[in-house]
Enzyme design. Structure first.
Site, PDB file in Angstrom:
ATOM      1  N   GLY A 214       0.757  -1.354   0.112  1.00  0.00           N
ATOM      2  CA  GLY A 214       0.158  -0.035  -0.053  1.00  0.00           C
ATOM      3  C   GLY A 214       0.686   1.308   0.143  1.00  0.00           C
ATOM      4  N   GLU A 239      -5.843  -7.847  -6.444  1.00  0.00           N
ATOM      5  CA  GLU A 239      -5.359  -7.612  -5.100  1.00  0.00           C
ATOM      6  C   GLU A 239      -4.108  -6.544  -5.003  1.00  0.00           C
ATOM      7  OE1 GLU A 239      -3.079 -10.323  -1.630  1.00  0.00           O
ATOM      8  OE2 GLU A 239      -3.749 -11.165  -3.589  1.00  0.00           O
ATOM      9  N   LEU A 240      -4.296  -5.457  -4.275  1.00  0.00           N
ATOM     10  CA  LEU A 240      -3.328  -4.550  -4.086  1.00  0.00           C
ATOM     11  C   LEU A 240      -2.029  -5.221  -3.691  1.00  0.00           C
ATOM     12  CD1 LEU A 240      -2.714  -1.263  -4.210  1.00  0.00           C
ATOM     13  CD2 LEU A 240      -3.285  -1.490  -1.905  1.00  0.00           C
ATOM     14  N   ASP A 241      -0.994  -4.661  -4.701  1.00  0.00           N
ATOM     15  CA  ASP A 241       0.404  -5.236  -4.584  1.00  0.00           C
ATOM     16  C   ASP A 241       0.534  -6.413  -4.422  1.00  0.00           C
ATOM     17  OD1 ASP A 241       1.183  -2.522  -4.964  1.00  0.00           O
ATOM     18  OD2 ASP A 241       0.877  -2.045  -2.637  1.00  0.00           O
ATOM     19  N   GLY A 242      -0.367  -7.473  -4.758  1.00  0.00           N
ATOM     20  CA  GLY A 242      -0.405  -8.866  -4.506  1.00  0.00           C
ATOM     21  C   GLY A 242      -0.049  -9.873  -5.921  1.00  0.00           C
TER      22      GLY A 242
END
Length: 297
Positions: A214, A239-242
């Protein structure tokens, strides 16, 4: 008027060179079947890399570069014939021409270091791709980009105009580029946009994922008192930064470094990590498996 800068040409003749990527359940005979197929079609293997997750029941990955006289005229037939081999081994596969430069759209915000690194690699001939356009939510980079003959599109983004801005971005890139590079583009990409470019959006995140996901990761790292900071190039998913990680690197820091020091040190890591990841993508060195990658670097 500033003259247009063009990348230096590569010295290797790639007109008859192709790249094959294969993933399939591991079993005896895969390498023999692929090698025999290429031999019978008159191809000469110039590079081969392979990896197995587990020889018994795992997945097998292979990347092969080969030369074939008259490749452009024979490529469709080659693919049709190889489909029979692929079916036998339940392969996921691709064959691409090395001479076809992939087209890049680079998204950037206010910070220029990641963009500059890509431009330097492109101008030196180390990034064998075509930079089709740069898109930014700020006008800061226009004077860096346009003198190089690269189209620059300024599309401001606010909370109220984000959906409209993304529609405009999609109009520009759809059918025009192979991959989108987020070179410190400080906006979250919507699922709708991601659907158009599955595993074809590469982001540079300024931390060693999965740590400090994040916003403001350097502040998070400083508050945690870490002794190593890093950067991660990864594919963008919902998925954020996933998303699947392509490349990472780190550098040691100490208690003497404040947040600004971490940002300064981190910029050097970010620019090199992103440049390596993009180069590997355009050279067909990355295979995605689930939420992981196999990278034949």
């Amino acid at each position: 008027m500033i003259p247009k800068a063009t990348p230096k040409p590569r010295s290797i003749d790639l007109s008859n060179r192709a790249r094959m990527l294969v993933s399939c359940p591991d079993q005896p005979g895969i390498v023999a079947a692929v090698s025999r197929f290429l031999y019978e079609h008159g191809a000469n293997i110039v590079q081969s890399d392979q990896y197995t997750m587990d020889p018994e029941g795992g997945l097998f990955f292979i990347r092969i570069e080969f030369d074939l006289e008259g490749l452009n005229e024979r490529r469709d037939r080659l693919k049709a014939d190889f489909a029979l081999v692929a079916e036998q081994f339940s392969m996921k596969w691709s064959i691409t021409r090395a001479s076809r430069k992939k087209r890049l759209a680079i998204f950037v915000s206010k910070e220029d270091h990641a963009l500059l690194e890509l431009l330097w690699h492109w101008q030196s001939g180390d990034l064998d791709a075509e930079i089709a356009m740069v898109i930014s939510n700020h006008n800061n980079m226009r004077e860096l980009v346009e003198p190089l003959g690269i189209p620059y599109h300024y599309i401001p983004v606010t909370a109220d105009t984000k959906a409209e801005a993304e529609c405009r971005q999609l109009e520009l890139v759809s059918g025009q580029v192979d991959v989108v590079i987020l070179a410190r583009y400080m906006q979250i990409i919507s699922p709708k946009f991601i659907e158009h470019f599955p595993n074809r959006i590469i982001n540079i995140h300024h931390s060693f994922l999965p740590a400090f996901v994040g916003g403001k990761p350097y502040a998070q790292a400083y508050n945690r008192g870490v002794k190593i900071i890093g950067a991660t190039a990864h594919y963008v998913t919902e998925e954020l930064d996933g998303g699947p990680i392509i490349e990472q690197d780190v550098q040691r820091v100490s208690h003497r470094d404040n947040v600004d020091d971490l940002k300064r040190i981190g910029r050097h890591i970010e620019r090199t990590v992103l440049a390596r990841a993009v180069a590997w993508y355009v050279e067909d060195r990355v295979i995605v498996h689930g939420n992981k990658t196999v990278v034949f670097s």
